[in-house]
Write a protein that holds these residues in place. Structure first.
Motif, PDB file in Angstrom:
ATOM      1  N   GLY A   1       0.830  -1.201   0.000  1.00  0.00           N
ATOM      2  CA  GLY A   1       0.000   0.000   0.000  1.00  0.00           C
ATOM      3  C   GLY A   1       0.863   1.248   0.000  1.00  0.00           C
ATOM      4  O   GLY A   1       1.941   1.279  -0.592  1.00  0.00           O
ATOM      5  N   ARG A   2       0.388   2.265   0.692  1.00  0.00           N
ATOM      6  CA  ARG A   2       1.145   3.516   0.764  1.00  0.00           C
ATOM      7  C   ARG A   2       2.449   3.288   1.539  1.00  0.00           C
ATOM      8  O   ARG A   2       2.449   2.677   2.608  1.00  0.00           O
ATOM      9  N   ILE A   3       3.537   3.789   0.977  1.00  0.00           N
ATOM     10  CA  ILE A   3       4.841   3.743   1.641  1.00  0.00           C
ATOM     11  C   ILE A   3       5.293   5.173   1.840  1.00  0.00           C
ATOM     12  O   ILE A   3       5.229   5.987   0.927  1.00  0.00           O
ATOM     13  N   GLU A   4       5.749   5.467   3.033  1.00  0.00           N
ATOM     14  CA  GLU A   4       6.302   6.789   3.313  1.00  0.00           C
ATOM     15  C   GLU A   4       7.662   6.585   3.976  1.00  0.00           C
ATOM     16  O   GLU A   4       7.776   5.848   4.954  1.00  0.00           O
ATOM     17  N   ILE A   5       8.687   7.200   3.409  1.00  0.00           N
ATOM     18  CA  ILE A   5      10.034   7.109   3.961  1.00  0.00           C
ATOM     19  C   ILE A   5      10.496   8.515   4.314  1.00  0.00           C
ATOM     20  O   ILE A   5      10.559   9.382   3.445  1.00  0.00           O
ATOM     21  N   GLU A   6      10.792   8.732   5.576  1.00  0.00           N
ATOM     22  CA  GLU A   6      11.398   9.992   5.985  1.00  0.00           C
ATOM     23  C   GLU A   6      12.897   9.734   6.100  1.00  0.00           C
ATOM     24  O   GLU A   6      13.344   8.960   6.949  1.00  0.00           O
ATOM     25  N   SER A   7      13.658  10.349   5.216  1.00  0.00           N
ATOM     26  CA  SER A   7      15.107  10.150   5.165  1.00  0.00           C
ATOM     27  C   SER A   7      15.792  11.288   5.911  1.00  0.00           C
ATOM     28  O   SER A   7      15.539  12.452   5.632  1.00  0.00           O
TER      29      SER A   7
ATOM     30  N   GLU B   1       1.337   1.096   4.694  1.00  0.00           N
ATOM     31  CA  GLU B   1      -0.099   0.948   4.956  1.00  0.00           C
ATOM     32  C   GLU B   1      -0.467  -0.477   5.358  1.00  0.00           C
ATOM     33  O   GLU B   1      -1.349  -0.683   6.187  1.00  0.00           O
ATOM     34  N   ALA B   2       0.196  -1.466   4.798  1.00  0.00           N
ATOM     35  CA  ALA B   2      -0.149  -2.874   5.035  1.00  0.00           C
ATOM     36  C   ALA B   2       0.127  -3.275   6.481  1.00  0.00           C
ATOM     37  O   ALA B   2       0.999  -2.710   7.149  1.00  0.00           O
ATOM     38  N   ASP B   3      -0.625  -4.261   6.952  1.00  0.00           N
ATOM     39  CA  ASP B   3      -0.432  -4.822   8.285  1.00  0.00           C
ATOM     40  C   ASP B   3       0.695  -5.850   8.195  1.00  0.00           C
ATOM     41  O   ASP B   3       0.501  -6.972   7.732  1.00  0.00           O
ATOM     42  N   VAL B   4       1.903  -5.447   8.618  1.00  0.00           N
ATOM     43  CA  VAL B   4       3.083  -6.302   8.515  1.00  0.00           C
ATOM     44  C   VAL B   4       3.707  -6.427   9.908  1.00  0.00           C
ATOM     45  O   VAL B   4       3.938  -5.416  10.576  1.00  0.00           O
ATOM     46  N   ASP B   5       3.988  -7.668  10.336  1.00  0.00           N
ATOM     47  CA  ASP B   5       4.610  -7.865  11.651  1.00  0.00           C
ATOM     48  C   ASP B   5       6.083  -7.460  11.595  1.00  0.00           C
ATOM     49  O   ASP B   5       6.680  -7.327  10.526  1.00  0.00           O
ATOM     50  N   GLY B   6       6.683  -7.277  12.764  1.00  0.00           N
ATOM     51  CA  GLY B   6       8.044  -6.781  12.873  1.00  0.00           C
ATOM     52  C   GLY B   6       9.090  -7.664  12.206  1.00  0.00           C
ATOM     53  O   GLY B   6      10.004  -7.173  11.548  1.00  0.00           O
ATOM     54  N   ASP B   7       8.975  -8.986  12.369  1.00  0.00           N
ATOM     55  CA  ASP B   7       9.952  -9.891  11.756  1.00  0.00           C
ATOM     56  C   ASP B   7       9.886  -9.836  10.233  1.00  0.00           C
ATOM     57  O   ASP B   7      10.922  -9.774   9.562  1.00  0.00           O
ATOM     58  N   THR B   8       8.677  -9.852   9.702  1.00  0.00           N
ATOM     59  CA  THR B   8       8.522  -9.754   8.245  1.00  0.00           C
ATOM     60  C   THR B   8       9.006  -8.403   7.757  1.00  0.00           C
ATOM     61  O   THR B   8       9.665  -8.300   6.714  1.00  0.00           O
ATOM     62  N   GLY B   9       8.710  -7.349   8.520  1.00  0.00           N
ATOM     63  CA  GLY B   9       9.193  -6.013   8.159  1.00  0.00           C
ATOM     64  C   GLY B   9      10.705  -5.970   8.054  1.00  0.00           C
ATOM     65  O   GLY B   9      11.260  -5.384   7.120  1.00  0.00           O
ATOM     66  N   GLU B  10      11.404  -6.596   9.007  1.00  0.00           N
ATOM     67  CA  GLU B  10      12.870  -6.635   8.969  1.00  0.00           C
ATOM     68  C   GLU B  10      13.366  -7.393   7.741  1.00  0.00           C
ATOM     69  O   GLU B  10      14.354  -6.998   7.108  1.00  0.00           O
ATOM     70  N   GLU B  11      12.697  -8.485   7.388  1.00  0.00           N
ATOM     71  CA  GLU B  11      13.074  -9.248   6.192  1.00  0.00           C
ATOM     72  C   GLU B  11      12.885  -8.404   4.935  1.00  0.00           C
ATOM     73  O   GLU B  11      13.724  -8.436   4.024  1.00  0.00           O
TER      74      GLU B  11
END
Length: 131
Positions: free
Chosen positions: A65-71, A91-101
């Motif tokens: 979904g929507r991605i926002e990156i503050e650099s 925007e997507a519901d992503v758990d922390g471990d999957t997010g790190e991957e």
């Protein structure tokens, strides 16, 4: 295959960049346009977005979904880039471990990340009295 850009500065510290049919301005002083390091941060974040999307797909998240990156780029005492930090929100519901991957895979795929290596240095030529 090669990428090409032409950078022109008639005076001062501002430069116009021609890339294919596009034109951008970068001002080293940051007065009339983004400065050089801001432009680098924007390019890095812009490259990392599609890398995150592909990384997400490869890790079982079909649509972030929507991605926002503050650099944020921290500067040293010489006003040179010392470190970069991304605050990434999706925007997507992503758990922390999957997010790190997804983050790690994104870095593997990001071409700007790869270009920031120590061994990359521009080969140069110089011509005086050219105009």
């Amino acid at each position: 295959m090669a990428k090409h850009a032409t950078t022109v500065s008639d005076e001062g510290y501002s430069a116009t960049n021609e890339v294919r049919d596009f034109e951008t301005t970068i001002d080293a002083n940051g007065e009339d346009a983004p400065d050089t390091l801001e432009a680098l941060l924007a390019a890095y974040g812009s490259c990392y977005v599609p890398a995150l999307r592909v990384g997400g797909q490869q890790r079982g998240v079909d649509d972030l979904g929507r991605i926002e990156i503050e650099s944020t780029g921290e500067l040293n005492d010489d006003d040179k880039l010392e470190s970069i930090h991304f605050d990434i929100r999706v925007e997507a519901d992503v758990d922390g471990d999957t997010g790190e991957e997804i983050i790690e895979r994104g870095f593997e795929l990001c071409k700007v990340h790869d270009a920031l290596k120590d061994g990359l240095h521009a080969d140069t030529s110089f011509e005086g009295n050219a105009f």
